[in-house]
Design a protein around this motif. Structure first.
Motif, PDB file in Angstrom:
ATOM      1  N   ALA A   1       0.837  -1.196   0.000  1.00  0.00           N
ATOM      2  CA  ALA A   1       0.000   0.000   0.000  1.00  0.00           C
ATOM      3  C   ALA A   1       0.870   1.242   0.000  1.00  0.00           C
ATOM      4  O   ALA A   1       1.894   1.300   0.666  1.00  0.00           O
ATOM      5  CB  ALA A   1      -0.923   0.006   1.219  1.00  0.00           C
ATOM      6  N   CYS A   2       0.428   2.247  -0.754  1.00  0.00           N
ATOM      7  CA  CYS A   2       1.192   3.481  -0.872  1.00  0.00           C
ATOM      8  C   CYS A   2       0.242   4.665  -0.786  1.00  0.00           C
ATOM      9  O   CYS A   2      -0.848   4.634  -1.370  1.00  0.00           O
ATOM     10  CB  CYS A   2       1.954   3.512  -2.198  1.00  0.00           C
ATOM     11  SG  CYS A   2       2.871   5.013  -2.510  1.00  0.00           S
ATOM     12  N   VAL A   3       0.618   5.674  -0.041  1.00  0.00           N
ATOM     13  CA  VAL A   3      -0.101   6.944  -0.030  1.00  0.00           C
ATOM     14  C   VAL A   3       0.915   8.042  -0.293  1.00  0.00           C
ATOM     15  O   VAL A   3       2.080   7.932   0.077  1.00  0.00           O
ATOM     16  CB  VAL A   3      -0.843   7.194   1.304  1.00  0.00           C
ATOM     17  CG1 VAL A   3      -1.927   6.159   1.517  1.00  0.00           C
ATOM     18  CG2 VAL A   3       0.120   7.221   2.475  1.00  0.00           C
ATOM     19  N   VAL A   4       0.472   9.107  -0.942  1.00  0.00           N
ATOM     20  CA  VAL A   4       1.381  10.166  -1.376  1.00  0.00           C
ATOM     21  C   VAL A   4       0.900  11.516  -0.877  1.00  0.00           C
ATOM     22  O   VAL A   4      -0.299  11.813  -0.918  1.00  0.00           O
ATOM     23  CB  VAL A   4       1.484  10.201  -2.918  1.00  0.00           C
ATOM     24  CG1 VAL A   4       2.210  11.455  -3.407  1.00  0.00           C
ATOM     25  CG2 VAL A   4       2.203   8.960  -3.423  1.00  0.00           C
ATOM     26  N   LYS A   5       1.850  12.337  -0.411  1.00  0.00           N
ATOM     27  CA  LYS A   5       1.614  13.754  -0.195  1.00  0.00           C
ATOM     28  C   LYS A   5       2.310  14.494  -1.316  1.00  0.00           C
ATOM     29  O   LYS A   5       3.490  14.251  -1.578  1.00  0.00           O
ATOM     30  CB  LYS A   5       2.224  14.223   1.124  1.00  0.00           C
ATOM     31  CG  LYS A   5       1.390  14.006   2.363  1.00  0.00           C
ATOM     32  CD  LYS A   5       2.100  14.622   3.560  1.00  0.00           C
ATOM     33  CE  LYS A   5       1.326  14.391   4.839  1.00  0.00           C
ATOM     34  NZ  LYS A   5       2.041  14.960   6.010  1.00  0.00           N
ATOM     35  N   ALA A   6       1.620  15.389  -1.983  1.00  0.00           N
ATOM     36  CA  ALA A   6       2.234  16.198  -3.037  1.00  0.00           C
ATOM     37  C   ALA A   6       1.838  17.647  -2.830  1.00  0.00           C
ATOM     38  O   ALA A   6       0.671  18.003  -2.993  1.00  0.00           O
ATOM     39  CB  ALA A   6       1.801  15.711  -4.414  1.00  0.00           C
ATOM     40  N   TYR A   7       2.801  18.471  -2.439  1.00  0.00           N
ATOM     41  CA  TYR A   7       2.551  19.876  -2.138  1.00  0.00           C
ATOM     42  C   TYR A   7       3.284  20.759  -3.137  1.00  0.00           C
ATOM     43  O   TYR A   7       4.485  20.621  -3.336  1.00  0.00           O
ATOM     44  CB  TYR A   7       3.038  20.224  -0.732  1.00  0.00           C
ATOM     45  CG  TYR A   7       2.278  19.547   0.398  1.00  0.00           C
ATOM     46  CD1 TYR A   7       1.046  18.950   0.190  1.00  0.00           C
ATOM     47  CD2 TYR A   7       2.812  19.530   1.681  1.00  0.00           C
ATOM     48  CE1 TYR A   7       0.363  18.343   1.231  1.00  0.00           C
ATOM     49  CE2 TYR A   7       2.142  18.934   2.730  1.00  0.00           C
ATOM     50  CZ  TYR A   7       0.914  18.341   2.504  1.00  0.00           C
ATOM     51  OH  TYR A   7       0.239  17.741   3.541  1.00  0.00           O
TER      52      TYR A   7
ATOM     53  N   LEU B   1       2.985   4.308  -9.726  1.00  0.00           N
ATOM     54  CA  LEU B   1       2.636   4.308  -8.305  1.00  0.00           C
ATOM     55  C   LEU B   1       1.841   3.049  -7.970  1.00  0.00           C
ATOM     56  O   LEU B   1       0.629   3.084  -7.805  1.00  0.00           O
ATOM     57  CB  LEU B   1       1.842   5.572  -7.954  1.00  0.00           C
ATOM     58  CG  LEU B   1       2.537   6.893  -8.287  1.00  0.00           C
ATOM     59  CD1 LEU B   1       1.617   8.066  -8.014  1.00  0.00           C
ATOM     60  CD2 LEU B   1       3.824   7.034  -7.487  1.00  0.00           C
ATOM     61  N   LYS B   2       2.511   1.941  -7.865  1.00  0.00           N
ATOM     62  CA  LYS B   2       1.855   0.668  -7.579  1.00  0.00           C
ATOM     63  C   LYS B   2       1.231   0.673  -6.188  1.00  0.00           C
ATOM     64  O   LYS B   2       1.835   1.121  -5.219  1.00  0.00           O
ATOM     65  CB  LYS B   2       2.870  -0.472  -7.668  1.00  0.00           C
ATOM     66  CG  LYS B   2       3.568  -0.604  -9.024  1.00  0.00           C
ATOM     67  CD  LYS B   2       2.601  -1.023 -10.119  1.00  0.00           C
ATOM     68  CE  LYS B   2       3.340  -1.260 -11.427  1.00  0.00           C
ATOM     69  NZ  LYS B   2       2.426  -1.676 -12.506  1.00  0.00           N
ATOM     70  N   GLY B   3       0.025   0.171  -6.088  1.00  0.00           N
ATOM     71  CA  GLY B   3      -0.645   0.080  -4.801  1.00  0.00           C
ATOM     72  C   GLY B   3      -1.062   1.409  -4.222  1.00  0.00           C
ATOM     73  O   GLY B   3      -1.326   1.516  -3.018  1.00  0.00           O
ATOM     74  N   LEU B   4      -1.155   2.456  -5.040  1.00  0.00           N
ATOM     75  CA  LEU B   4      -1.476   3.791  -4.546  1.00  0.00           C
ATOM     76  C   LEU B   4      -2.922   3.852  -4.053  1.00  0.00           C
ATOM     77  O   LEU B   4      -3.845   3.448  -4.748  1.00  0.00           O
ATOM     78  CB  LEU B   4      -1.250   4.829  -5.645  1.00  0.00           C
ATOM     79  CG  LEU B   4      -1.571   6.274  -5.285  1.00  0.00           C
ATOM     80  CD1 LEU B   4      -0.672   6.769  -4.159  1.00  0.00           C
ATOM     81  CD2 LEU B   4      -1.434   7.171  -6.513  1.00  0.00           C
ATOM     82  N   LYS B   5      -3.097   4.370  -2.854  1.00  0.00           N
ATOM     83  CA  LYS B   5      -4.426   4.517  -2.266  1.00  0.00           C
ATOM     84  C   LYS B   5      -4.926   5.952  -2.347  1.00  0.00           C
ATOM     85  O   LYS B   5      -6.073   6.199  -2.703  1.00  0.00           O
ATOM     86  CB  LYS B   5      -4.398   4.098  -0.787  1.00  0.00           C
ATOM     87  CG  LYS B   5      -3.858   2.701  -0.532  1.00  0.00           C
ATOM     88  CD  LYS B   5      -4.797   1.624  -0.997  1.00  0.00           C
ATOM     89  CE  LYS B   5      -4.304   0.247  -0.555  1.00  0.00           C
ATOM     90  NZ  LYS B   5      -5.200  -0.826  -1.023  1.00  0.00           N
ATOM     91  N   VAL B   6      -4.068   6.908  -1.970  1.00  0.00           N
ATOM     92  CA  VAL B   6      -4.495   8.300  -1.827  1.00  0.00           C
ATOM     93  C   VAL B   6      -3.371   9.233  -2.250  1.00  0.00           C
ATOM     94  O   VAL B   6      -2.196   8.979  -1.966  1.00  0.00           O
ATOM     95  CB  VAL B   6      -4.883   8.612  -0.361  1.00  0.00           C
ATOM     96  CG1 VAL B   6      -5.104  10.115  -0.157  1.00  0.00           C
ATOM     97  CG2 VAL B   6      -6.138   7.854   0.038  1.00  0.00           C
ATOM     98  N   ILE B   7      -3.741  10.324  -2.924  1.00  0.00           N
ATOM     99  CA  ILE B   7      -2.847  11.463  -3.114  1.00  0.00           C
ATOM    100  C   ILE B   7      -3.432  12.636  -2.351  1.00  0.00           C
ATOM    101  O   ILE B   7      -4.562  13.062  -2.626  1.00  0.00           O
ATOM    102  CB  ILE B   7      -2.688  11.837  -4.600  1.00  0.00           C
ATOM    103  CG1 ILE B   7      -2.056  10.690  -5.384  1.00  0.00           C
ATOM    104  CG2 ILE B   7      -1.839  13.102  -4.742  1.00  0.00           C
ATOM    105  CD1 ILE B   7      -1.944  10.963  -6.879  1.00  0.00           C
TER     106      ILE B   7
END
Length: 400
Positions: A293-299, A316-322
């Motif tokens: 599972a992966c979640v990303v913050k992008a600012y 972005l394999k397994g991406l849940k949320v940006i």
């Protein structure tokens, strides 16, 4: 095995670009061109520099006049603005909040307040409810907390609109609740950026034909309001006003830019410690647990663009949320914040915010769910997005 996703080398679209997407020409009469806030949609950078357009309709001068007319005032105060003023004046955040409360109490005889902590908890609980209902592999959720980001996606990445969470921000939730209690209450909100002004007048966010927010002032405009109404600069105002005997409650909501990446990560992984990796020039982070599972913050806009490119190329394999924010370092560094602090102070402010946040467990409390159910917020907080046409032609004053 774990890894972090790097979204730099980047720069940021935080200032007005040299040439607008919509070029404006003077009319033959020589009259100035006037644009309303409804005309102001996202273009390359201008969405975070819209102050000159918005001053006519949402400003401290207009508010001063409105407070003479309105019988009931409701003031919502963003924690980002509170921390900005606290850092600006080297004082405790709670004291900064109380000084804002005291100011409006002197300016209006019937005024109520929200620190937006409850509304933020509601927003996050609704986000989790939406996640449980709709998430499926390959279709991550992208937060719609940041209005500048929403405008940008609507204009430049409409193919991503179906991934945006169709949910209003805590600002609009505060308006829904305040208008339900008193439909005639004039809702003023102190916010960290000018884009919240655009959010306040979005037609999609009206309920029963009415805006849920009547006026947005940025942190810097609040400072200007003090100067105009108290006839003294903010530092002198704070020195001359004692707030030690005030008992108003103040809490800090979880997550200074919505908190959705941390939120989903902890929701999925229990009490795991979230470790972030920081890239150059902006705060862009990712978390992965056990390779699944992966979640990303992008600012910052360029970080967000890079995140979308990585998403489109299936990196972005397994991406849940940006978790998306138009401003580098997130909402605490919004374009409307007080500017008298350097980058080290900004990082200290971010750390101070984290140290005072309500715990994650608050989001899952029965009291938050009860408020959602009692006020039908699952339906009332729903919103929509639409593709905005990108205009390239030259427009004359006669076209407006």
């Amino acid at each position: 095995m774990s890894f972090g996703i790097r979204l730099g080398d980047i720069s940021d679209l935080h200032t007005v670009v040299e040439q607008c997407d919509v070029e404006l020409t003077q009319s033959k009469t020589g009259k100035s061109i006037r644009i309303t806030v409804d005309d102001c949609l996202a273009c390359s950078g201008c969405i975070t520099s819209a102050e000159s357009i918005l001053l006519e309709t949402q400003s401290s001068d207009i508010l001063i006049e409105k407070m003479k007319e309105e019988e009931k005032l409701f003031v919502s105060i963003s924690p980002q603005s509170v921390f900005s003023i606290a850092t600006h004046l080297a004082m405790e955040p709670r004291d900064a909040y109380l000084h804002i409360v005291k100011l409006f109490q002197t300016l209006h005889q019937d005024v109520s307040f929200s620190d937006l902590s409850t509304e933020q908890l509601i927003s996050q609980r609704l986000f989790l409810m939406h996640y449980d209902k709709v998430y499926e592999p390959g279709k991550p959720l992208i937060s719609s907390y940041c209005p500048g980001w929403v405008c940008y996606v609507e204009k430049f990445h409409p193919g991503t609109l179906d991934l945006l969470v169709p949910q209003v921000s805590p600002l609009i939730i505060a308006g829904i609740l305040s208008k339900k209690n008193n439909s005639n209450a004039y809702h003023v909100s102190i916010q960290c950026c000018h884009d919240r002004k655009l959010e306040a007048i979005r037609p999609e966010l009206r309920r029963q034909g009415k805006n849920m927010v009547d006026m947005v002032l940025t942190t810097t405009e609040l400072i200007s309001l003090i100067d105009k109404t108290q006839k003294m600069p903010i530092r002198e105002y704070v020195r001359e006003n004692d707030v030690s005997d005030m008992t108003e409650e103040w809490n800090v909501a979880y997550g200074n830019s919505g908190g959705f990446s941390d939120l989903v990560y902890q929701y999925l992984e229990g009490d795991a410690t979230v470790e972030w990796s920081e890239t150059s020039k902006s705060d862009d982070f990712s978390v992965k647990r056990d390779g699944e599972a992966c979640v990303v913050k992008a600012y910052g806009f360029q970080a967000l663009i890079n995140a979308l490119l990585a998403l489109d190329s299936n990196q972005l394999k397994g991406l849940k949320v940006i978790e998306a924010s138009a401003c580098p370092h997130g909402c605490l560094n919004g374009g409307g914040q007080a500017l008298m602090y350097n980058i080290s102070n900004l990082h200290r402010m971010i750390d101070d915010y984290k140290s005072q946040e309500l715990p994650f467990e608050s989001i899952l409390s029965k009291s938050v769910l009860d408020i959602i159910i009692e006020n039908d917020l699952e339906d009332l907080s729903h919103t929509t997005f639409e593709k905005r046409e990108e205009s390239k032609q030259t427009i004359s004053a006669n076209d407006w």
